[in-house]
Design an enzyme around this catalytic site. Structure first.
Site, PDB file in Angstrom:
ATOM      1  N   VAL A 117       0.844  -1.202   0.000  1.00  0.00           N
ATOM      2  CA  VAL A 117       0.000   0.000   0.000  1.00  0.00           C
ATOM      3  C   VAL A 117       0.878   1.250   0.000  1.00  0.00           C
ATOM      4  CG1 VAL A 117      -1.813   1.289   1.193  1.00  0.00           C
ATOM      5  CG2 VAL A 117      -1.862  -1.213   1.222  1.00  0.00           C
ATOM      6  N   CYS A 118       1.643   1.430   1.060  1.00  0.00           N
ATOM      7  CA  CYS A 118       2.385   2.685   1.256  1.00  0.00           C
ATOM      8  C   CYS A 118       3.552   2.859   0.293  1.00  0.00           C
ATOM      9  CB  CYS A 118       2.899   2.769   2.693  1.00  0.00           C
ATOM     10  SG  CYS A 118       1.596   2.671   3.931  1.00  0.00           S
TER      11      CYS A 118
END
Length: 197
Positions: A117-118
């Site tokens: 995600v990040c």
């Protein structure tokens, strides 16, 4: 043959969302290792005078504050961190994107607390924007090993170089007898496992 490696003079370090709560979600690798690796990247940036951009997301929610070691290692960068209001892709946050551009660097070392995600979305955006990107895969993790593997492969296929923390540190050092190398010896040394094998 000379390799086209990243150097302290042309590289910025981006650490994305290494927050207490979010870090607790990692299941693909030991959290303590991810945490130590992220802090080592910050220490290296400071030791070499490289731009270091920190960002967090929703600190007042489950994600929590950035890990305290980042505040200790890079107090100025910690105070000026980009506090995003929930934008998943940090590069889509205008303040973060502006901070990255303001570094003036064409090479980016990127580590996010969760690779799936990040890390993945800012990496894809940065590549699309013309940056060269080196993803530090072991300074982040994912909720499962499968998710981590998929994210790392996606970034590699898009053109990012994928490395470990130690690979990045030694790439930046190049020569242990150089000023950069001497500055990074204690950073690398702190990552060496201690105790029983």
């Amino acid at each position: 043959m000379t390799l086209d490696l990243f150097t302290p003079a042309d590289t910025a370090v981006l650490l994305i969302d290494h927050q207490e709560g979010t870090m607790s979600w990692i299941r693909s690798a030991p959290i303590a290792h991810e945490r130590a690796n992220a802090v080592a990247l910050a220490r290296a940036a400071k030791a070499l005078g490289m731009p270091l951009v920190l960002t967090s997301s929703l600190e007042d929610h489950e994600q929590g504050p950035l890990v305290t070691e980042l505040r200790d290692v890079a107090p100025q960068e910690y105070e000026s961190r980009i506090r995003r209001a929930g934008m998943v892709n940090a590069m889509e946050d205008p303040d973060f994107a502006a901070a990255v551009i303001a570094t003036g660097r064409t090479n980016l070392v990127i580590a996010g607390v969760t690779n799936d995600v990040c890390t993945v979305y800012p990496t894809l955006s940065a590549l699309q924007d013309g940056f060269r990107v080196e993803v530090v895969a072991d300074a982040g993790g994912s909720m499962s090993k499968a998710a981590d593997d998929i994210a790392v492969e996606e970034m590699r296929q898009a053109g990012a170089r994928v490395a470990s923390t130690n690979m990045v540190l030694t790439e930046l050092a190049r020569d242990w007898s150089s000023p950069a190398g001497k500055s990074l010896i204690p950073v690398v040394g702190a990552l060496i496992p201690r105790g029983d094998k």
